[in-house]
Each structure stands twice: as C-alpha cells, then as structure tokens.
Design a protein around this motif. Structure first.
Motif, short mmCIF file in Angstrom:
data_model
loop_
_atom_site.label_atom_id
_atom_site.label_comp_id
_atom_site.label_asym_id
_atom_site.label_seq_id
_atom_site.Cartn_x
_atom_site.Cartn_y
_atom_site.Cartn_z
N PHE A 71 47.75 -48.46 -46.89
CA PHE A 71 48.24 -48.75 -48.25
C PHE A 71 47.71 -47.75 -49.28
O PHE A 71 48.34 -47.52 -50.31
N VAL A 72 46.55 -47.15 -48.99
CA VAL A 72 45.95 -46.22 -49.96
C VAL A 72 46.86 -44.99 -50.14
O VAL A 72 47.00 -44.46 -51.24
N ASP A 104 39.52 -52.32 -77.80
CA ASP A 104 38.92 -51.01 -78.09
C ASP A 104 37.83 -50.63 -77.09
O ASP A 104 36.89 -49.90 -77.42
N MET A 105 37.95 -51.12 -75.87
CA MET A 105 36.99 -50.74 -74.84
C MET A 105 37.44 -49.51 -74.06
O MET A 105 36.65 -48.90 -73.34
N ALA A 106 38.72 -49.19 -74.17
CA ALA A 106 39.26 -48.02 -73.46
C ALA A 106 40.55 -47.60 -74.16
O ALA A 106 41.20 -48.42 -74.81
N ASP A 107 40.91 -46.33 -74.00
CA ASP A 107 42.15 -45.82 -74.60
C ASP A 107 43.27 -45.65 -73.58
O ASP A 107 44.43 -45.80 -73.91
N VAL A 108 42.89 -45.29 -72.35
CA VAL A 108 43.93 -44.97 -71.38
C VAL A 108 43.52 -45.45 -69.98
O VAL A 108 42.41 -45.17 -69.52
N ILE A 109 44.43 -46.19 -69.35
CA ILE A 109 44.09 -46.89 -68.09
C ILE A 109 45.22 -46.68 -67.07
O ILE A 109 46.40 -46.72 -67.42
N LEU A 110 44.81 -46.49 -65.83
CA LEU A 110 45.75 -46.39 -64.71
C LEU A 110 45.78 -47.74 -63.98
O LEU A 110 44.73 -48.23 -63.56
N VAL A 111 46.97 -48.32 -63.86
CA VAL A 111 47.14 -49.60 -63.16
C VAL A 111 47.91 -49.32 -61.87
O VAL A 111 48.95 -48.66 -61.91
N VAL A 112 47.40 -49.84 -60.75
CA VAL A 112 48.07 -49.55 -59.47
C VAL A 112 48.02 -50.76 -58.53
O VAL A 112 47.05 -51.50 -58.50
N GLY A 113 49.13 -50.93 -57.79
CA GLY A 113 49.17 -51.94 -56.73
C GLY A 113 49.87 -51.35 -55.53
O GLY A 113 50.87 -50.64 -55.68
N ALA A 114 49.32 -51.57 -54.33
CA ALA A 114 49.92 -51.02 -53.12
C ALA A 114 49.67 -51.98 -51.97
O ALA A 114 48.67 -52.70 -51.96
#
Lengths: 395, 144
Positions: free
Chosen positions: A22-23, A101-111
């Motif tokens: 899955f990775v 305001d803990m982060a500006d940009v985030i990657l969300v992933v599901g596999a």
C-alpha cells in the motif's frame, strides 16, 4: 461556520488489484498531489495519514509510514482511523491544525491493499465484538445490510430492481471517462439484472468490490494560498458527527438498534444528520450543490443518499434517477467519478478520493466527465461504528 | 437413535421451550431496553444509571426489512459441509421499539415475507460442531 481551508493539490493512484504494498500506491498519490500543488515534500509541515487495518503495523501508523517513505523531514504526523470515514477524519484533523494556527500546509494521504471477497471481522473468538458476532450468529455480511435497505426502498417507496440496475448503468458510464477508476466497462440494465443474486434483491454487479488504491490532498491556510497567488478550491465544511440516541436505524456492524420505547428518536436519521451538519457549517444548502460524491456501496444505497443529502424528499429518489437529474448532464450529477461502482472500496483512501473528484470538477479539470460550471459539491459516507463523514467544497 | 446434545451459541441470550424469548436488560434509571444485554452503563445520554434488571423481551414484532443471502459468508460463520443460502429479517419489537436482526426460521423464503409482517421468536439449530447442535434465535412468520 468554520473558516475555509485551501486545497492546493490532489493526486491518486489508480484503483485496481495491483498486488503491491500500500505504501507504493500512497507514495504515487502523495507525489502527484505535491506536484499538483507546486510544492516540495520538505515544504510540508504535517503528514496526516488515514489508517489501514489490513496491512500490519505500517498501516496502523500510516502518517509515520508515509513520512518515512517520503524521507524523514521532521514533519509532524497524525494518523486517523474511522473505518470508511478515515479519510475525512484525516482531512478534518489536518484542517483543525490549520485553523488552530498550528500549521500552514499539510499532506493528507490514505492508501490500501484489500483482500478479495467479503470484508471479514478480526480473527479469533471475539464474543463481545458485534462485528464478530454478526457473522457467527447469523451470517450477516455487509451486503446483508445493503440488501435490507434496498428491500425496504422497494416495499416503502416502490423502488424496482430496474432502478437499482439503472444506478449501476449510470455510474459505469460515468467511470468510463475516469483514468483512476478500476473498471472501465459499460453495462446494460439487462446485463446487471442477469448477474447472480448476492443478497436478495441485490446482484453481484450492484455491490461494490474491494480494491487497492490511494488518494492524497495538500491543504493549507487561505493566507498561505494567497501568498502563493493561488485562488484555490476551498473546503467549506467537514462533518464528522456521530448518531444521537436512540439510534434507530440498522447500521453495520450492529445486529440490534437502540430502543425507542423511552426516548423518542430524532426526526432526522443519522445519515441525514451527517449532511445537515456539513450544510450548516458551510452556510450552504442542497440547492447550492452542483454535484455529489456519495458512498454507493450498493446501487440501491446511492438512492438513499439522494434523500439523506437533501437532493429530494424521502421516497422521491427513484424519480430523480429516472428523470436523469443525477446523470452527467442532469441538474445535479451524483458520482460523476463513477463512484464505488467503478472504483471498488479502498477504505482509508475512499473519502479522500471523493474530495479529489470534487476538486477536479470545481477546477474544470475533469475531462470528458466535466460538469459544466460546477460551483460547489458535497461528499458523503459513513464509517462502521457511527462515523459520519461529509465534506463540502466550493470554488 | 441418540440425539445430539444441544447448546445455545451464546448462553443467557434467549430462553427455550415452546415460547422462547430474547433476554435483554432494562435500565433502572430511565427504563430503556438493551439487547444484547447492557450491564455497565446506560447508553441514554440523559441517564447516569449503572443499574439494570435482566428482562425477557416481547417475543413478537414486525418486519423492518428482509433479505436472502446466496453466497457463503466468511468466518466466523460456521457453514458445515455444504453452504445453504439463508434468509435474514430485521424485526422491530412491539414493546421495546428496537429492531433486532436474525435468520428466518427454516423453510421460509423471501416470498413468504413482507415489510410490516408479524413475526415471532423461535430457537433453532444454527450449526453443528464436535457432535453438538448449537442453537440461536430466529424469526418465524406468526400464524394468523
């Protein structure tokens, strides 16, 4: 109303049965989403992974698994599990970090890599687990529930087997134009109705398969997008509501409902309350939607969703379908991606894939399945054990 | 001929005899019912009771929906030598106003059922294991 967050990039690995880890699927989706966003991996502050429970420890710690696979960068990680709603939980947890305001940009992933056949409960003797007991005590599979809902539509609202087949025909046609779909094959109503009965009245071609696949989105604060001169698609709402007591609808994995003898049930069903919470948060209503991506675990279940997300009153879904309103070219196309009918379910990726489709449609990048002038859209699904999931996006 | 010993699949979930009933619990605080038995805390969010009485539930109800399953389900369902398709009904109990799923009694098909139909609890064999017949509750159309 919650503040908006921006969708900077989306990416998917095509659904199928690829027989790989899955990775590998997830990495492809991540790199596509990063490329779509015009960002490097090392720009990402947090990785939010939707967990898979079918791939061992690496799946349980999905956020960290992808952080490692992309190359340890010191990014923070989140991992979310909510069964079929895991993807929207991951999006919502990521969104919460941005809005706090803990982060500006985030990657969300599901596999996911899923086995063939019926999804089965965890192994062992699990006499206190309803998900195990429903199989042992009565052989109640997931399609059993889909069939109970389908039969009830027939008895209450006059739905026909032809209606259920027509949903499959529609979604199969939509999926022809989607390179990420697993199945690219058109069916006639007759072909659907000739496929074997799995759980009466539902047939093999009306029940979604289980698939491998991956989906990723890069989300950011609106300020971060503006500083990069991007006019992004916005996430207007994410609903992750649970039911209210007494929960009187029959839902997986339970084989009994709450009792309504003492406390009257909420007038609104659990599934309707999921979309209602999203509409309230977005400040939008069903009439504002150009499209919907709903969880068609079975063809008949798609009809329930028409009503649950407010596209029509209860009992009118068949009319909406028969009038062609939910077909590409109609008033409010449902599952323009082809839906689960063309994808099969890759559990932690599916709710993220729904958001990818909204994004492509709202940007006008959906190719031959494009909905002209799409302004806003809603996704809906439900995860085992009371996990509501609905995301509203707009231009 | 000697008869196989008979055991319930789950002890204490239903009574036997001519008129079997499901066994649930009733909250001493708010009076609501639970099946399977809830004994630790009340799931009504307005009730803080942790005291329950074991009660027999009404043995009749009306069909909420039904289906017939044509494919062999995965474990832990015990299939035996050959898989037999089975019918499942979801039935709303009259007094307790809760829907409980179960297989339909042997010999009844979807054609014999309709939403709203009155059903009653029976106890029948579900599977055989190591020479013992294991029983479970099932739903049977009530003779009119």
């Amino acid at each position: 109303m919650a503040k908006d967050v921006a969708i900077l990039g989306v990416g998917m690995h095509p659904w199928g049965k690829w027989g790989k880890n899955f990775v590998e699927y997830g990495l492809k989706a991540c790199n596509d989403a990063l490329g779509d966003a015009g960002l490097d991996w090392q720009d990402i502050e947090v990785v939010a992974g939707a967990e898979t429970v079918r791939n061992g420890y690496a799946g349980y710690v999905a956020g960290a698994t992808f952080a490692e696979a992309l190359g340890w960068s010191g990014a923070r990680v989140l991992t979310s599990y909510a069964a079929c709603a895991s993807g929207s939980q991951a999006i919502n947890n990521a969104r919460a970090m941005i809005l706090a305001d803990m982060a500006d940009v985030i990657l969300v992933v599901g596999a996911d890599t899923t086995p063939k056949g019926f999804l089965a409960p965890n192994a062992g003797e699990r006499w206190a687990d309803p998900d195990w007991l429903r199989f042992r005590l009565m052989g109640c599979t997931n399609p059993t529930y889909f069939a109970l809902y389908a039969r009830r539509r027939m008895d209450l609202y006059g739905a026909t087997e032809e209606d259920f087949a027509a949903v499959k025909v529609k979604n199969a046609r939509h999926g022809m134009a989607n390179p990420n779909a697993r199945y690219h094959k058109e069916f006639t109503q007759e072909q659907v109705l000739e496929s074997p009965l799995v759980a009466d009245p539902l047939r093999l071609l009306e029940i979604c398969a289980t698939s491998d696949g991956a989906a990723a989105v890069v989300i950011s604060s609106m300020d971060y997008a503006r500083k990069r001169n991007i006019d992004p698609i916005r996430i207007r709402a994410v609903s992750t509501v649970t039911p209210t007591y007494p929960m009187t609808s029959v839902e997986m994995p339970y084989f009994s409902t709450d009792s309504a003898a003492v406390v009257a049930p909420n007038e609104m069903s659990f599934k309707a309350s999921i979309a209602q919470a999203a509409y309230e948060e977005a400040g939008l209503g069903p009439e504002d939607m150009s499209m919907a991506e709903v969880y068609d675990l079975s063809s008949a279940l798609e009809l329930d969703w028409y009503e649950n997300i407010g596209l029509c009153p209860e009992g009118d879904a068949e009319k909406l379908l028969r009038d062609g309103e939910t077909t590409l070219g109609g008033r409010v196309p449902v599952n323009p991606s082809g839906g689960l009918a063309c994808f099969g379910e890759a559990v932690p990726a599916q709710a993220i894939a729904q958001v990818c489709e909204l994004t492509w449609q709202l940007r006008g990048q959906a190719g031959d399945r494009q909905i002209a002038g799409a302004q806003a859209g809603i996704t809906a699904n439900i995860g085992l054990f009371g996990h509501g999931s609905s995301v509203i996006c707009s231009t | 001929m000697s008869q196989s010993p008979i055991q319930p699949t789950v002890a204490g979930w239903f009574t036997d005899g001519d008129e079997p009933k499901l066994i649930g619990t009733q909250c001493r605080g708010c009076g609501t019912y639970f099946f399977p038995k809830q004994e630790l805390f009340c799931r009504n969010p307005s009730c803080t009771s942790t005291d329950f009485d074991e009660v027999e539930l009404s043995r009749t109800g009306r069909i909420w929906s039904y289906t017939k399953h044509y494919y062999a389900p995965p474990e832990p369902y015990i299939t035996g030598d050959e898989f037999e398709p089975y019918t499942i009904a979801a039935v709303e109990l009259e007094t307790e106003k809760m829907v409980i799923l179960g297989q339909v009694a042997n010999g009844f098909e979807p054609e014999d059922l309709h939403t709203g139909q009155e059903m009653e609890v029976v106890v029948e064999k579900l599977y055989e294991q190591d020479g013992t017949d294991y029983t479970v509750w099932k739903w049977k159309p009530r003779a009119s």
